[in-house]
Design an enzyme around this catalytic site. Sequence first.
Site: not given
Lengths: 510, 165
Positions: A116, A200, A235, A292
Amino acid sequence: MFKKILIANRGEIAVRIIAACREMGIATVAVYSDADRTALHVRGSDEAYLIGPAPAVESYLRIDKVLDVAKRSGAEAIHPGYGFLSENATFAQACADAGVKFIGPTPYAIEMMGSKTRARQEMEKAGVPVVPGTSRGIASPEEGEEVAARIGYPVMLKAAAGGGGKGMRLVRSREELRSALESARSEAQRSFGDGEVYIEKAIINPRHIEMQVLADDHGNTVWLGERECSIQRRHQKVLEEAPSPIVDPEIRRRMGEVAVKVAQAAHYTNAGTVEFLVDQQKNFYFLEMNTRLQVEHPVTELTTGLDLVHLQIRIAAGEKLPFTQSDVEIRGHAIECRIYAEDPDNNYFPSPGRITLLLESSGPGIRRDSGMYEGWNVPMDYDPLLAKLIGYGTDRQQAIMRLQRALDEYFVAGIKTNISLFQRILRDVDFQEGKLDTGYLDRLLAKDDLAATSRAPERDIKTLEAIAAIAAGMFAVLDPASPISRNGSTAEPASVLSNWKQKGRSEAQR
Amino acid sequence: MVYDVIVDGKPHRLELEKAVAGWDCRLDGQPVHIDAVIARRDVLSLLVDGHTFEIKREQTAIDLHIWVGTTCFTVELRDPRSLRSRNQDTGNEKGPRRILAPMPGRIVRLLVAENSEVEAGQGIVVVEAMKMQNEIKSPKKGIVKKISATAGAAVNPGDVLAIVE
């Protein structure tokens, strides 16, 4: 075009890919574990090979065994589906080395998006909006405090190698940072073997909206519209729809163009999804790219009229995209329900076991992608996703009505499923008004259950109860297999399993 | 035919008699005429006074469920003439209760020892399936008479894990 494709997956997605291959006249090769001999993907393929014991690390994740089957069977390409080896750059490279085409992006693109922090760095370079924060790992708590002070609390700590909420911590103030950083690091280390954690700015009550892209080997990249994926539990996505209730054509175009930019920056090929966080002012920020086919790809297929798996195979075979961006049109509305083998009355605990009765729904505007069948034993070793029920309509309201009808008809006995959860969501006023964010489902589940259960009004309950009593008697009269309790409270389990045991015993005596 | 039917804990007396067409039935003394056909195994189509009901039957490891449309009822059916059920009529909550595995899985650990005292709702064993752990709880207050589960072992639905008395 390929003559034979190996599907390195199981469950509903393997069944869906096999369907595409058959439609295109391509022979299919399935792989399976000890737990999956009776699985639908094995029954539905042209060839099938055992690759190991039930645990995925010893079967579906074994690169050597999958490639060995490809060689043995003469498969020219491998479709990895989602999960398992689908985002494994080592696997994609091993396929290339073995001379088998990997149906997906290059190892380079998978690797870039797999980290990430690296993805953030590349996207910043390409001028893609990212959530304010750091694009490399935090070296010390002091650095973390300094960064957090600069971007402002609350902040989110995230694992660079992350996914599924692992190694993620919301930090509201300076006092919480140090210990949160420590625990996020150790969780990331344990889950991914990589303790890198970055910071973040935390976006409160964001929406999670993603954009489908397709790219061929000839430099053409297109976007195919967004999917609203804000309805999540732990999540994990539960229900997705296209288009998003808050995205208008102008935002869609801007988001699509950014997604194409993201794909091009990664030299991306084949199907991919760019995920965005969207704040309450409808600003969107790059979150990550999934390299994907997604579980929720059917809602895009229904609203664009395209078959993404056909296109994936064509792109992998070196063909050009058969259309351009201006040909892409979004029509109607589609909503997908992920039917999981889990118990809504027991904190959504997984519920494997034998399916004793299965009544499936179809009809106008209903698509069902399923990996289950009546009599099948849902193994306890894998993800509990059984099937996807997708409703399509002229508009969102019709899609909702059709899904409600189809969910009422869908019946699975022997195991528990989350079908009742969807009946609840689709009836919910906030959902119907499109007021969604990633906290939506937790709020819905926390609401008083009384109003929310799928039960009829009280006056009708009495009638239904009487009907149930009469029906129990009628079953006993008309169907002698009806189990009459022999000893009250400690009722003998008349499960199919014990019937098997009995049968086994009686056969052994013969 | 006469049955004692317990629906979600509430007892009913059901009498069924074949009529020329359909069935004459009495539920708690109330007469109702019904028509009933088995559409397929475990699926019953019921017609009551012109209204249709689609009924599904589900036998789990532990309970018998009757689904009327999308509403699920836990049902117990007894033949009042049978000696055993007459003997069992009292003492539903007394006597030993077996704790059964509700699903296939693996025993992760035991939470109590044999002969220990447990409250209703207290966890007895932890079963794992699909990488999630689930506490199987005691249905009543009492003494753990026997634990048949062993840590690490695989279990099938309906297997007896423990007995609480």
